[in-house]
Design a protein around this motif. Structure first.
Motif, mmCIF file in Angstrom:
data_model
loop_
_atom_site.group_PDB
_atom_site.id
_atom_site.type_symbol
_atom_site.label_atom_id
_atom_site.label_comp_id
_atom_site.label_asym_id
_atom_site.label_seq_id
_atom_site.Cartn_x
_atom_site.Cartn_y
_atom_site.Cartn_z
ATOM 1 N N HIS A 173 0.851 -1.195 0.000
ATOM 2 C CA HIS A 173 0.000 0.000 0.000
ATOM 3 C C HIS A 173 0.888 1.248 0.000
ATOM 4 O O HIS A 173 1.622 1.488 0.964
ATOM 5 N N GLN A 174 0.810 2.002 -1.057
ATOM 6 C CA GLN A 174 1.620 3.217 -1.204
ATOM 7 C C GLN A 174 0.747 4.429 -0.869
ATOM 8 O O GLN A 174 -0.275 4.675 -1.519
ATOM 9 N N TRP A 175 1.164 5.195 0.136
ATOM 10 C CA TRP A 175 0.341 6.290 0.684
ATOM 11 C C TRP A 175 1.049 7.618 0.486
ATOM 12 O O TRP A 175 2.227 7.749 0.831
ATOM 13 N N TYR A 176 0.341 8.583 -0.105
ATOM 14 C CA TYR A 176 0.905 9.918 -0.329
ATOM 15 C C TYR A 176 0.347 10.897 0.694
ATOM 16 O O TYR A 176 -0.881 11.073 0.794
ATOM 17 N N GLY A 177 1.244 11.589 1.424
ATOM 18 C CA GLY A 177 0.789 12.677 2.266
ATOM 19 C C GLY A 177 0.280 13.839 1.422
ATOM 20 O O GLY A 177 0.737 14.050 0.295
ATOM 21 N N SER A 178 -0.657 14.592 1.936
ATOM 22 C CA SER A 178 -1.291 15.666 1.154
ATOM 23 C C SER A 178 -0.317 16.782 0.801
ATOM 24 O O SER A 178 -0.543 17.538 -0.145
ATOM 25 N N LYS A 179 0.789 16.895 1.530
ATOM 26 C CA LYS A 179 1.739 17.993 1.294
ATOM 27 C C LYS A 179 2.975 17.555 0.494
ATOM 28 O O LYS A 179 3.838 18.383 0.195
ATOM 29 N N CYS A 180 3.094 16.266 0.140
ATOM 30 C CA CYS A 180 4.295 15.857 -0.597
ATOM 31 C C CYS A 180 4.117 16.188 -2.079
ATOM 32 O O CYS A 180 3.002 16.183 -2.605
ATOM 33 N N ASN A 181 5.221 16.507 -2.751
ATOM 34 C CA ASN A 181 5.123 16.962 -4.141
ATOM 35 C C ASN A 181 5.239 15.804 -5.127
ATOM 36 O O ASN A 181 5.481 14.661 -4.759
ATOM 37 N N LYS A 182 5.086 16.152 -6.402
ATOM 38 C CA LYS A 182 5.028 15.136 -7.453
ATOM 39 C C LYS A 182 6.319 14.340 -7.557
ATOM 40 O O LYS A 182 6.301 13.123 -7.775
ATOM 41 N N PHE A 183 7.456 15.001 -7.398
ATOM 42 C CA PHE A 183 8.733 14.316 -7.550
ATOM 43 C C PHE A 183 8.928 13.295 -6.432
ATOM 44 O O PHE A 183 9.420 12.191 -6.661
ATOM 45 N N GLU A 184 8.519 13.647 -5.207
ATOM 46 C CA GLU A 184 8.618 12.704 -4.090
ATOM 47 C C GLU A 184 7.687 11.511 -4.316
ATOM 48 O O GLU A 184 8.024 10.374 -3.990
ATOM 49 N N ARG A 185 6.520 11.768 -4.893
ATOM 50 C CA ARG A 185 5.588 10.676 -5.199
ATOM 51 C C ARG A 185 6.184 9.733 -6.246
ATOM 52 O O ARG A 185 6.037 8.514 -6.164
ATOM 53 N N LEU A 186 6.856 10.338 -7.233
ATOM 54 C CA LEU A 186 7.488 9.537 -8.277
ATOM 55 C C LEU A 186 8.527 8.600 -7.668
ATOM 56 O O LEU A 186 8.597 7.411 -7.998
ATOM 57 N N LYS A 187 9.354 9.123 -6.762
ATOM 58 C CA LYS A 187 10.400 8.305 -6.148
ATOM 59 C C LYS A 187 9.799 7.203 -5.274
ATOM 60 O O LYS A 187 10.295 6.072 -5.252
ATOM 61 N N ALA A 188 8.709 7.511 -4.547
ATOM 62 C CA ALA A 188 8.056 6.495 -3.716
ATOM 63 C C ALA A 188 7.492 5.377 -4.587
ATOM 64 O O ALA A 188 7.545 4.190 -4.226
ATOM 65 N N THR A 189 6.963 5.741 -5.748
ATOM 66 C CA THR A 189 6.432 4.749 -6.683
ATOM 67 C C THR A 189 7.533 3.812 -7.148
ATOM 68 O O THR A 189 7.337 2.598 -7.284
ATOM 69 N N GLN A 190 8.732 4.373 -7.387
ATOM 70 C CA GLN A 190 9.862 3.547 -7.815
ATOM 71 C C GLN A 190 10.283 2.574 -6.711
ATOM 72 O O GLN A 190 10.660 1.431 -6.987
ATOM 73 N N VAL A 191 10.205 3.011 -5.441
ATOM 74 C CA VAL A 191 10.540 2.124 -4.326
ATOM 75 C C VAL A 191 9.534 0.976 -4.248
ATOM 76 O O VAL A 191 9.909 -0.194 -4.104
ATOM 77 N N ALA A 192 8.251 1.311 -4.361
ATOM 78 C CA ALA A 192 7.208 0.279 -4.284
ATOM 79 C C ALA A 192 7.365 -0.733 -5.413
ATOM 80 O O ALA A 192 7.237 -1.948 -5.202
ATOM 81 N N LYS A 193 7.659 -0.239 -6.597
ATOM 82 C CA LYS A 193 7.849 -1.131 -7.747
ATOM 83 C C LYS A 193 9.060 -2.036 -7.512
ATOM 84 O O LYS A 193 9.045 -3.225 -7.848
ATOM 85 N N GLY A 194 10.127 -1.481 -6.909
ATOM 86 C CA GLY A 194 11.321 -2.266 -6.621
ATOM 87 C C GLY A 194 11.045 -3.392 -5.638
ATOM 88 O O GLY A 194 11.549 -4.515 -5.791
ATOM 89 N N ILE A 195 10.229 -3.117 -4.607
ATOM 90 C CA ILE A 195 9.878 -4.160 -3.635
ATOM 91 C C ILE A 195 9.087 -5.269 -4.330
ATOM 92 O O ILE A 195 9.348 -6.455 -4.156
#
Length: 734
Positions: A173-195
């Motif tokens: 489950h990948q969760w985005y905080g309301s204040k995080c920006n697009k680039f941080e979301r992109l990097k989190a997506t890459q981590v989730a995909k890696g796992i």
């Protein structure tokens, strides 16, 4: 000495190898677990790179988790020293501390580092997690260096400013905080995909959600969502003002003579840039950059063997003696294995020629691995890498318009004199080219060394105005006399770019040329050259170049021993422009008349010029910001890829001969307008004591020339036609 059996596998082939300390033994980590580290453990990591010479070069790290035991830490250090010895003392050694890793280290793991709780001593082993039993929360932090840290499985670990991953084995489950920006979301997506792809071999499903739209399963695990804190911007960044502060110390042998011995160091130089001659092969030295969180130990090739082996102990003793933080980064370098980060502190570093061992220092060291490509104009259109390395968007045969700055306006220059420039003037050159079916535009703003501040200011305003008139698409290149990029030199149909000393080409403003004139002709690796008028004195001669000397009674072409055919052809073209014939003189066969015209014979430069700077100065990518009132600089680790360019940032690509400033479409307007100021600040704070005349090239997202794109692996001109975050999200659905 009996070595560990694992050493026989170490460094045999290019690539990464990771071992963990388990019950004081060295145990290999499965490749699909690379990038995941238990906080309670210590690791040894070896990266092997094959050099152009065919020799292997090694980066050897030992990594210490936050809660690893003293015994495990000591074992990792011992294995690291022994492996260094086994590999002939060639590796560059690094001590890594969790959360404070070097860019070299994090560059191996472009999708991020993952810190797991526990370790060997707590009964956790690095086997592939059971898909049913896993239950953990990862906190994703960082924009350039991504760190995913395991935190308690509770809402108290969450905040609105960051991204989090709740890993339940079969579900991620990948969760985005309301204040995080697009680039941080992109990097989190890459981590989730890696796992999903690496740890679970693709057997898990990823669910993505925004704060306030949580899935039922996440609420079932964490409970009802409370109000969350906004989070803090505690990403690791350094104030760039610390980049220049460094000192050089000599370490005496008594440093390692006994376990409890006092650290004995003597100051060699209190300010950089240092002299390379200060490093003596019989000793070890400390380059202290502790103000910026890093120290280097340099091991002379003839230093005492025991002293060389105890370099790590020396580093830790130095950190303690100076009162630096325990997580201060340590880099241990053998002589001839110096990295670009180390060499930047020295004036005119020369790589010593070597036919065995390490060879010429082609050190990757977190900086992008770039294969050198020789210049070939016939294949230039097909090779972005060639375009980048030689600074050429094309062969210079495109359409060009040149204006001279007069007052607050620009006046067209006669095309017949397009190759001739005066040091007392400023010029604006609009160049149109085609590359890969796309039309591109360059605006060169050339500023003569003797032009006035008013003219320089007017040229900048007129350049910006021309850029605006053309829809904001052109690449702007500020060029200070003496730092002309290769492509500018290619615009004149094979003729040299001639730069007259001072003066002006404005009507009625010309000054009479001197009776005796000396021109220096120098070529670039791209095969084009310039002819610069210099003071007519023997001290200005240079064995690497060709010169033209014009006097009222005779003219001469002087060929230095290192001069090239291109320079000789350039000299012939210059004679045609000057309207004179000349006698040919080779270095060492000068006549008395020749020396007399130059005011008498005098010493001049005879040492060979470094022909290629890529070994010493590989390309580096930075994000720079003045948002907080401090000049903040953050380097992007690893090989350069297009998705390292954050759309909401201003970034700098430093290729040494040029500094590119890349403006993301979503960057703040203030950051865009301050881009040139940031570039100047970057050059001023560079510990390598950079030339302030280094050309600064303004590049806008979507209008990148091949001189920029060629430094990146696999550039895609359509990359931003689809939002990178949407593309990454689509990958999660595969």
């Amino acid at each position: 000495m009996v070595y560990h059996a694992q050493f026989e596998r170490a460094g045999k082939q290019p690539g990464l190898q990771v071992w963990r300390i388990e019950k004081m033994d060295l145990v290999p980590v499965p490749q699909n677990q690379y990038g995941s580290f238990y906080s309670g453990d210590a690791y040894v990591v070896l990266n092997t790179v094959k050099q152009r010479s065919g020799n292997l070069q090694y980066d050897l790290h030992f990594w210490l988790g936050d809660s690893c035991t003293q015994d495990e830490s000591g074992a990792a250090a011992i294995y690291s020293v022994q492996m260094d010895d086994y590999l002939g003392g060639k590796p560059i050694q690094y001590r890594e501390v969790q959360g404070y890793e070097s860019n070299t280290f994090v560059g191996y793991f472009k999708t991020g580092l993952k810190y797991k709780s526990g370790g060997v001593s707590s009964g956790f082993f690095h086997v592939t997690p059971n898909l049913v039993a896993v239950k953990r929360v990862l906190h994703i932090k960082g924009r350039r260096i991504i760190r995913a840290t395991e935190v308690p499985v509770t809402w108290e670990s969450f905040n609105s400013g960051d991204c989090f991953i709740l890993d339940l084995g079969v579900e991620i489950h990948q969760w985005y905080g309301s204040k995080c920006n697009k680039f941080e979301r992109l990097k989190a997506t890459q981590v989730a995909k890696g796992i999903r792809d690496s740890e679970r071999s693709g057997r898990a499903k990823v669910f993505v959600m925004e704060e306030g739209s949580e899935r039922e399963k996440l609420l079932e695990v964490l409970g009802p969502k409370p109000d969350l804190a906004e989070g803090t911007d505690d990403d690791l960044r350094a104030d760039a003002s610390n980049r220049k502060m460094a000192k050089l110390y000599k370490v005496t042998s008594s440093l390692v003579s006994n376990e409890g011995g006092e650290m004995n160091i003597s100051l060699v130089a209190a300010e950089n840039p240092f002299s390379q001659e200060a490093l003596e092969s019989d000793d070890c030295f400390v380059l202290d950059h502790g103000s910026n969180g890093r120290i280097f130990i340099w091991k002379g090739k003839h230093a005492n063997p025991e002293e060389r082996k105890a370099a790590l102990k020396a580093a830790e003793g130095f950190i303690t003696k100076m009162g630096y933080a325990k997580h201060t980064q340590v880099q241990i370098l053998p002589e001839y294995g110096e990295t670009p980060l180390f060499m930047q502190f020295f004036k005119m570093w020369k790589c010593k020629e070597q036919t065995e061992g390490l060879g010429v220092a082609y050190i990757n060291n977190h900086i992008a691995k770039i294969e050198k490509i020789p210049f070939d104009v016939s294949t230039l259109h097909d090779s972005q890498a060639m375009a980048a390395q030689h600074g050429m968007v094309d062969d210079g045969s495109g359409k060009k318009q040149i204006w001279r700055v007069e007052g607050s306006d620009k006046v067209p220059v006669d095309p017949a004199s397009y190759s001739q420039f005066y040091g007392g003037d400023c010029y604006i050159i609009l160049y149109t080219y085609k590359h890969g079916g796309r039309e591109g535009h360059l605006i060169y703003n050339w500023q003569g060394a003797d032009s006035s501040q008013d003219e320089i200011g007017a040229s900048a305003i007129l350049t910006a105005k021309l850029d605006e008139e053309m829809g904001g698409g052109p690449v702007q290149v500020r060029v200070v006399q003496g730092k002309e990029p290769p492509h500018l030199l290619s615009l004149f149909g094979g003729k040299p770019m001639v730069i007259y000393k001072g003066g002006t080409s404005r009507g009625g403003g010309q000054t009479a040329p001197a009776d005796v004139r000396l021109f220096q002709i120098r070529a670039t690796s791209s095969g084009y050259c310039k002819a610069l008028e210099v003071d007519a004195a023997a001290t200005n001669l240079n064995s690497n170049d060709t010169f033209v000397l014009k006097t009222p009674s005779a003219s001469y072409i002087w060929f230095g021993q290192g001069s090239s055919d291109v320079e000789k052809q350039g000299a012939s073209h210059l004679l045609n422009i000057l309207g004179v014939r000349a006698s040919k003189i080779t270095e060492g066969s000068e006549t008395d008349d020749f020396w007399e015209a130059l005011g008498g014979k005098a010493p001049y430069r005879t040492s060979s010029r470094l022909k290629d700077k890529m070994d010493t100065h590989p390309p580096r990518l930075f994000a720079c910001s003045n948002k907080t009132g401090r000049f903040i600089i953050e380097e992007v680790p690893g090989d350069l890829t297009q998705d390292d360019l954050a759309e909401d940032d201003v970034m700098m690509l430093d290729t040494w001969d040029q500094l590119f400033v890349w403006l993301g479409n979503e960057a703040q307007e203030e950051e865009k307008t301050e881009a040139i100021t940031s570039a100047k600040k970057y050059l001023e704070t560079d510990p390598a004591n950079r030339d302030k005349r280094t050309p600064v090239v303004i590049v806008k997202q979507g209008f990148e020339p091949p001189t920029f794109t060629g430094w990146f692996f696999g550039w895609d001109y359509d990359f931003w036609s689809v939002d990178p975050l949407q593309r990454a999200m689509a990958d999660l659905e595969v």
